[in-house]
Design an enzyme around this catalytic site. Structure first.
Site, PDB file in Angstrom:
ATOM      1  N   HIS A  97       9.556  22.412 -19.619  1.00  0.00           N
ATOM      2  CA  HIS A  97       8.164  22.580 -20.044  1.00  0.00           C
ATOM      3  C   HIS A  97       7.399  23.234 -18.897  1.00  0.00           C
ATOM      4  O   HIS A  97       7.558  22.830 -17.748  1.00  0.00           O
ATOM      5  CB  HIS A  97       7.571  21.208 -20.369  1.00  0.00           C
ATOM      6  CG  HIS A  97       6.292  21.270 -21.140  1.00  0.00           C
ATOM      7  ND1 HIS A  97       5.121  21.680 -20.563  1.00  0.00           N
ATOM      8  CD2 HIS A  97       6.013  20.984 -22.434  1.00  0.00           C
ATOM      9  CE1 HIS A  97       4.158  21.637 -21.485  1.00  0.00           C
ATOM     10  NE2 HIS A  97       4.674  21.210 -22.623  1.00  0.00           N
ATOM     11  N   ARG A 117      -3.707  24.265 -22.923  1.00  0.00           N
ATOM     12  CA  ARG A 117      -3.745  25.717 -23.157  1.00  0.00           C
ATOM     13  C   ARG A 117      -4.251  26.013 -24.566  1.00  0.00           C
ATOM     14  O   ARG A 117      -4.935  26.999 -24.792  1.00  0.00           O
ATOM     15  CB  ARG A 117      -2.353  26.315 -22.921  1.00  0.00           C
ATOM     16  CG  ARG A 117      -2.030  26.449 -21.433  1.00  0.00           C
ATOM     17  CD  ARG A 117      -0.562  26.743 -21.196  1.00  0.00           C
ATOM     18  NE  ARG A 117       0.262  25.568 -21.444  1.00  0.00           N
ATOM     19  CZ  ARG A 117       1.498  25.597 -21.920  1.00  0.00           C
ATOM     20  NH1 ARG A 117       2.068  26.749 -22.216  1.00  0.00           N
ATOM     21  NH2 ARG A 117       2.173  24.478 -22.113  1.00  0.00           N
TER      22      ARG A 117
END
Lengths: 465, 247
Positions: A97, A117
């Site tokens: 990740h 994000r």
């Protein structure tokens, strides 16, 4: 969701054996007939007779130094299934990740959700540059914003806007971060910056908006790093998060290649191909967890109880207690675990190559020899040193499967990236790499064609364009 | 690197004592890091229960310098390291070993609480319609991570050992989440007054003080429940009406 499920289970009369670890799956005449393990509290051995077993043990993150996974992610399910004779597939596909915490050291690896994000958070290097715009793969050019304005509109729900490059696939974002750091454009603690505070310039009540949309991230950084994410950028870097590979299962029933053994969630393989997209793990385990349970129940109803082999139980007990006989003078289990994590991180991590992975295989053999000499002090009651010594075997099996499969796949695809074969190879795209325990106890690696998709499924895909 | 002393309780149900361990401390460390470091380097068999290391699983509850806290959320920089840091298991529950306690009593209590009983579905497809504002009130209670620090600190359990007669703050929060849910039709007030002993709580707010999720346990869960119990059983007019009806 966990609590709701738990609350529901309590009133359904489901027995939960908390803090109980399985050491061996028991088989009879080619099917699973039970499981044998111990309870952590007292260290008592426990035999579970069962006509069907569903594994839901999660991933292998603890094979790596930097991981978002808890101590339990030692690949127990994958290793138990493999030892019992089931196939593992796609073990080379490990997902790193892109956004884990990097500072302070004690929290390194803890996940920073993609939601940051998704809400408009941007990645910048130390020069303040949004470096993700510099490297958008051709495959995704049409779906990715080429300017900051359009990316921002996407995060605010504009369906006509294309997504910002920060939301490209996790493997790609992770490699871009590694590149920035390697080329000297990283943050002070070896990551890059993830900034959500900038959205205050766009939204009048930005600070409250961040706290409302990302309450656990606000809390996590405030408490663990002393950082207020509504005011400052976070420092983040890649962390081992998920394994797409695992136990090969039938797509409908979730049964493994060993009759009576089922698997669901992260320990099962196939659903996410070479790369999982954000949010799909939860839907996977909800849908296929239910199916696994239903099919396991149906299977169990059709079976007579199996025979338990006492000799297997005795051998498992002997092996489990061996670390006590060697005592504190034996090899320290934590030391072996740390060395394994360091090695996998360095040699079979985000960017791989042939020479490093061959070195890793030699290293794994050496670690296996040390594990066989592991010793622990104390008694069997809640003894974490003992548990670690036993978990090591599972970590080693999974690490070997990851490394051998990754060596076999001479291309880059999804979560698997090789600098010596940086492109996709169409021929390899039609193959799964499978691992099975050979008659001599050695790991066998096979290349197998991916089963053809059924016509009705193809139809659904075509319909949805 | 600077060093600090950690005074850790080691033992089991039959007894135990504090042991001193000296280990290196670095920037950003939390108490759980120090315990892990000691476990890896000096005491492989030091028992500690933990999981997420991010304050979300509620496993690493302990008493640090006498205060019930999560080890993973207690930063060393907030403690006076010139003195030994004392780490003990939760004292309201039976000891299993070292820092690990047997909290299974809590799971037994939970079984006695009447489950969610939603009203019939509002729409033919089996779904409901609720106003966001109505459900907002219970969101706070659903933050609970079941660390049981509130149970540990509560004097009704800790000092008076009324485990058989008192459910404890955690389960008043749990009950409040059900009772205040806009869809729920079940009535738990008799249980609260009777077997769960809500009357024993004399609102000292210690539970609220130690909650790592900052749930306002006393003000938002326990006091409203106490009020409902009073309305149901002790309101003089209702009492009179009840008396008239039964007469």
């Amino acid at each position: 969701m966990i609590r709701t499920l738990q609350d529901h289970g309590i009133h359904r009369g489901i027995d939960v054996h908390m803090e109980c670890t399985v050491l061996k799956l028991l088989t009879d005449d080619g099917r699973v007939v039970g499981a044998f393990g111990y309870d952590r509290e007292r260290g008592r051995f426990r035999l579970f007779r069962a006509r069907a077993v569903v594994l839901a043990t999660g991933g292998i993150g603890r094979a790596y130094k930097i991981t978002s996974n808890s101590w339990e992610y030692t690949g127990d399910g994958q290793a138990l299934a493999y030892d019992a004779g089931a196939d593992l597939i796609d073990m080379e596909f490990v997902q790193f990740h892109p956004t884990g915490m990097v500072w302070p050291p004690s929290v390194r690896g803890i996940l920073v959700t993609e939601g940051v994000r998704g809400e408009g958070g941007v990645l910048r290097n130390k020069d303040g540059r949004r470096f993700m715009f510099d490297d958008i793969p051709d495959l995704y050019k049409n779906q990715t914003a080429d300017n900051e304005e359009e990316g921002w509109r996407y995060t605010q729900g504009d369906r006509n806007a294309r997504r910002p490059p920060e939301l490209l696939t996790r493997d790609h974002v992770a490699r871009c971060i590694v590149r920035e750091v390697r080329e000297g454009r990283g943050s002070p603690h070896g990551g890059v910056y993830l900034d959500i505070s900038w959205i205050k310039a766009r939204l009048p009540n930005g600070e409250e908006h961040i706290k409302k949309k990302l309450p656990s991230m606000y809390h996590q950084f405030k408490e663990l790093a002393g950082i207020d994410i509504t005011r400052e950028a976070m420092e983040i870097g890649p962390t081992t998060h998920y394994i797409m590979g695992g136990i090969r299962v039938d797509g409908d029933s979730q049964m493994s290649t060993l009759p009576g053994l089922f698997a669901a969630g992260e320990c099962a393989a196939g659903l996410h191909g070479a790369n999982r997209l954000g949010g799909n793990s939860l839907s996977d385990l909800l849908v296929f967890g239910k199916r696994a349970g239903e099919h396991a129940a149906q299977f169990a109803k059709r079976q007579a109880p199996g025979k338990i082999d006492e000799a297997v139980l005795e051998a498992t007990v002997r092996a489990a207690l061996a670390p006590f006989e060697r005592g504190a003078g034996g090899e320290g289990p934590y030391k072996v675990q740390h060395d394994l994590q360091d090695m996998m991180q360095e040699l079979v991590g985000i960017v791989r190559n042939d020479a490093e992975m061959k070195r890793a295989l030699e290293g794994l053999a050496a670690l296996r020899r040390r594990t066989a000499q592991a010793g622990v002090a104390g008694n069997r009651e809640y003894n974490p040193g003992w548990h670690t010594a036993m978990d090591l075997n599972n970590l080693l099996t999974c690490s070997e499967a990851v490394t051998r499969s990754a060596l076999e796949r001479k291309e880059s695809r999804g979560g698997h990236f090789r600098e010596d074969y940086p492109s996709k190879d169409p021929a390899s795209g039609g193959l799964n790499i499978a691992c099975r325990k050979g008659p001599d106890g050695e790991m066998q690696i096979r290349r197998e064609p991916i089963p053809e998709m059924r016509a009705e499924l193809k139809g659904i895909i075509e319909e949805n364009g | 690197m600077p060093k600090a002393t950690f005074r850790i309780w080691r033992g089991d149900a039959s007894g135990g004592k504090l042991h001193d361990y000296v280990t290196e401390v670095s920037e950003g460390m939390v108490v759980l890091d120090a315990v892990h470091q000691i476990q890896a380097e000096q005491a492989n068999d030091l028992a500690v229960r933990w999981n997420c290391k991010a304050g979300k699983c509620g496993s690493c509850s302990a008493e640090i310098n006498g205060m019930p806290r999560l080890m993973c959320m207690t930063r060393l920089s907030d403690l006076p390291l010139e003195e030994p840091v004392t780490i003990e298991p939760m004292r309201s529950f039976p000891s299993l070993r070292d820092l690990v306690t047997d909290v299974s009593w809590n799971f037994g209590v939970k079984k006695t609480i009447r489950p969610f009983g939603p009203r019939p579905a509002d729409a033919p497809d089996g779904t409901w319609r609720i106003a966001e504002g109505d459900v907002d009130r219970v969101q706070e209670f659903r933050k609970c991570i079941e660390c049981f620090l509130c149970q540990d600190v509560c004097h009704v359990l800790r000092e008076h050992h009324l485990h058989e007669e008192f459910a404890g703050p955690r389960f008043f929060v749990y009950t409040a989440a059900l009772e205040m849910h806009p869809l729920d039709t079940e009535n738990r007030l008799g249980d609260l007054r009777g077997p769960q002993g809500i009357g024993y709580c004399n609102i000292t707010k210690c539970c609220t003080k130690v909650c790592p999720e900052s749930i306002t346990i006393t003000d938002n869960a326990i006091i409203p429940l106490k009020e409902r119990v009073v309305d149901e059983f002790y309101d003089p007019i209702r009492r009179l009406l009840r008396g008239l009806r039964s007469g």
